[in-house]
Structure formats: C-alpha cells, structure tokens
Design an enzyme around this catalytic site. Structure first.
Site, PDB file in Angstrom:
ATOM      1  N   ASP A 174      35.452  64.195  30.644  1.00 48.22           N
ATOM      2  CA  ASP A 174      36.566  64.151  31.530  1.00 48.22           C
ATOM      3  C   ASP A 174      37.836  64.504  30.569  1.00 48.22           C
ATOM      4  OD1 ASP A 174      36.420  61.989  29.813  1.00 48.22           O
ATOM      5  OD2 ASP A 174      36.391  60.359  31.370  1.00 48.22           O
TER       6      ASP A 174
ATOM      7  N   HIS B 161      33.645  51.483  27.700  1.00 45.16           N
ATOM      8  CA  HIS B 161      34.778  50.785  27.837  1.00 45.16           C
ATOM      9  C   HIS B 161      34.351  49.035  27.978  1.00 45.16           C
ATOM     10  CE1 HIS B 161      37.710  53.639  28.245  1.00 45.16           C
ATOM     11  NE2 HIS B 161      37.346  54.072  29.564  1.00 45.16           N
TER      12      HIS B 161
ATOM     13  N   HIS C 280      39.383  59.236  27.630  1.00 45.34           N
ATOM     14  CA  HIS C 280      39.773  57.789  27.329  1.00 45.34           C
ATOM     15  C   HIS C 280      39.290  57.095  26.058  1.00 45.34           C
ATOM     16  CE1 HIS C 280      39.192  58.648  31.911  1.00 45.34           C
ATOM     17  NE2 HIS C 280      40.575  58.455  31.500  1.00 45.34           N
TER      18      HIS C 280
ATOM     19  N   ASP D 192      35.305  61.255  24.867  1.00 44.32           N
ATOM     20  CA  ASP D 192      35.902  61.194  26.103  1.00 44.32           C
ATOM     21  C   ASP D 192      37.261  61.420  26.108  1.00 44.32           C
ATOM     22  OD1 ASP D 192      36.666  59.105  28.241  1.00 44.32           O
ATOM     23  OD2 ASP D 192      34.516  59.299  28.956  1.00 44.32           O
TER      24      ASP D 192
END
Length: 277
Positions: A269, A144, A183, A181
């Site tokens: 995740d 990120h 996200h 991931d």
C-alpha cells in the site's frame, strides 16, 4: 539445499470478511452500501496477486503449499489468553468490532489462525533448508496487532507468531523484520521493543497510521534499546526515497545486526494510488 522459492497460500484466507463497509466506514445511517463489500482490506487485492502469478506462468516455478493453522501454543507465545478468548467468542457470534479499525465476520478467528499458520510454515521451510526463500500470502494481515488487542485490520501478529514458533522449535537466534508497508508496523514494534534478538525496522508514511505517529525517537527499551528503527517518509516519497533509506539506513543496520533470518512485512500500500495513504 534446493534453491527454490515457496509460495504459501490458502483460498480460505480470502474468505475473511469485515462486513459491509465503504472503505473503512461501516454501512448504515448516512453511509451508503457500495456495490460490493467495499472494505479497504479487500480479498480481491490478494486474489489479484495470486491470479497474476498464475497467468504470468510464474506459479509453475514456485513450490506452492498451504499450511495447518497456528496451534493454541503458537498463539499463546505472543497473545494473551483473554484476548484470544474474546476474539473467538466474537467470531463465533457472527462478528463485530474487535478493536480500532478491526472489524471481523463469522469464522474470522479460524481464518486468522490459518493466516498465522501460513507464516509459520514459510519461515520453517526456509530454516529447514527446503527452500532458499518463501512468500506467505497471509490474510488477515498482522503487523498492527498488539499482544492484547486487534487494530488496523490485524487480529493476530503473524510475523511475531512465526518468529516465536521458530525460536521454540528450531532454536532460531537473531531475526530482522523489515516492514515497508505504508503504515507503521506498530504491533511488531510493541511485541519486540524490549528484545535485543529481534531487530524491527519500519519504513512508513509520516503520521499516517496509527494516526499522527512518526516514531523516529522510538529505538526500543531495555534490552531492546537500539533494536528498533523507524523511518518516517514524507507523503509523496517515491522510488528514490525508498532506495535512499534502504541504502543509507536499512542495509547498514542489517550488516551490523547480522541476523540469521530476514522477514519482510511486504505491504503493497505504499503505491501512489492507495486510498489510505
């Protein structure tokens, strides 16, 4: 070639602390302190992975290494000097909020440099022919992190830093980054979106993080047009959905691009019980 797998890890990477949180909320006011530090990006999940490798016996079959921290030159290939100075100053002062959902503690700057160094060393081990593949247990994570700012538990763009180091030191050409991931890998996308030599592919939960983002229309810009692929999946998508996306979109894209190296942003995740997705 010695066809083995290397595992890059350093206990110090687990000593990065986000301070006292309840999942993502700082403790204080009406937020009760949990029994432990309680932050969602916990060192315990990474320590659990290392423990499972050890108790299963798999560690005996791996080349295990630590690494030196990323150098100033390594960091500056990706991140601006102003951001790095701000990060170090806040870390030296004991920590605080470096960016949105990006709390740090004392020493986080040095630990983040080590985390990036582990990624650099893993890529270098593969490119040098020492091993066939490598895994870097890098913490804090990085996908990120933007060139000029921290975000979402990420403070240095580990994968981007490793790619740029390999290009500078070994003349690496085309690279593909697959990010599964849960996200979106927005930092990696942002850093390489105008580049045609790095293919970025993100499979992520639709609208999860960054909040509301899907990204299916974002294909890169300029020389990077077509070198960015986003695959937003509905909440609840399971194994078959990921297989379908890999077989129908990811693998054909890799075959067309013909990268010299594939890097996987291996977030765990997407698990059904993860509290943030």
């Amino acid at each position: 070639m010695n066809r083995t797998t290397a595992f890059f890890f350093d206990e110090l990477s687990l000593w990065h602390s986000a301070g006292a949180h309840a999942l993502t909320l700082p403790v204080g006011g009406w937020v009760q302190p949990p029994a432990s530090s309680g932050h969602a990006e916990s060192p315990e999940t990474k320590r659990r992975l290392k423990s499972l490798l050890d108790v299963s016996g798999l560690s005996r079959h791996l080349q295990q290494h630590s690494a030196v921290p990323a150098t100033d030159e390594d960091l500056r290939r990706v991140h601006g000097a102003d951001y790095l100075q701000r990060f170090k100053a806040l870390s030296d002062a004991g920590g605080g909020e470096l960016g949105p959902q990006a709390p740090i503690g004392p020493g986080s700057y040095e630990i983040a440099r080590l985390s990036a160094g582990l990624a650099i060393a893993a890529v270098d081990a593969v490119l040098s022919g020492q091993v066939e593949n490598a895994y870097s247990l890098s913490r804090p994570p990085g996908h990120h992190c933007l060139a000029d700012g921290a975000m979402g538990f990420c403070f240095l763009a580990n994968i981007a830093i490793a790619i740029e180091a390999a290009k500078a030191r070994r003349g690496l050409g085309k690279v593909a980054v697959i990010d599964w991931d849960v996200h979106h890998g927005n930092g990696t996308q942002s850093i390489f979106e105008t580049r045609g030599d790095v293919l970025t592919i993100s499979l992520h939960q639709d609208g999860c993080y960054p909040p509301g983002y899907s990204g299916e229309q974002d294909r890169g810009r300029g020389a990077g047009l077509g070198a960015n692929i986003n695959i937003p999946l509905p909440p609840g998508s399971g194994h078959e959905a990921y297989l379908h996306a890999m077989e129908r979109i990811v693998v054909p894209a890799l075959e067309r691009f013909e990268p010299e190296l594939i890097i996987v942003a291996c977030g765990y995740d997407a698990n059904a019980v993860d509290p943030l997705a």
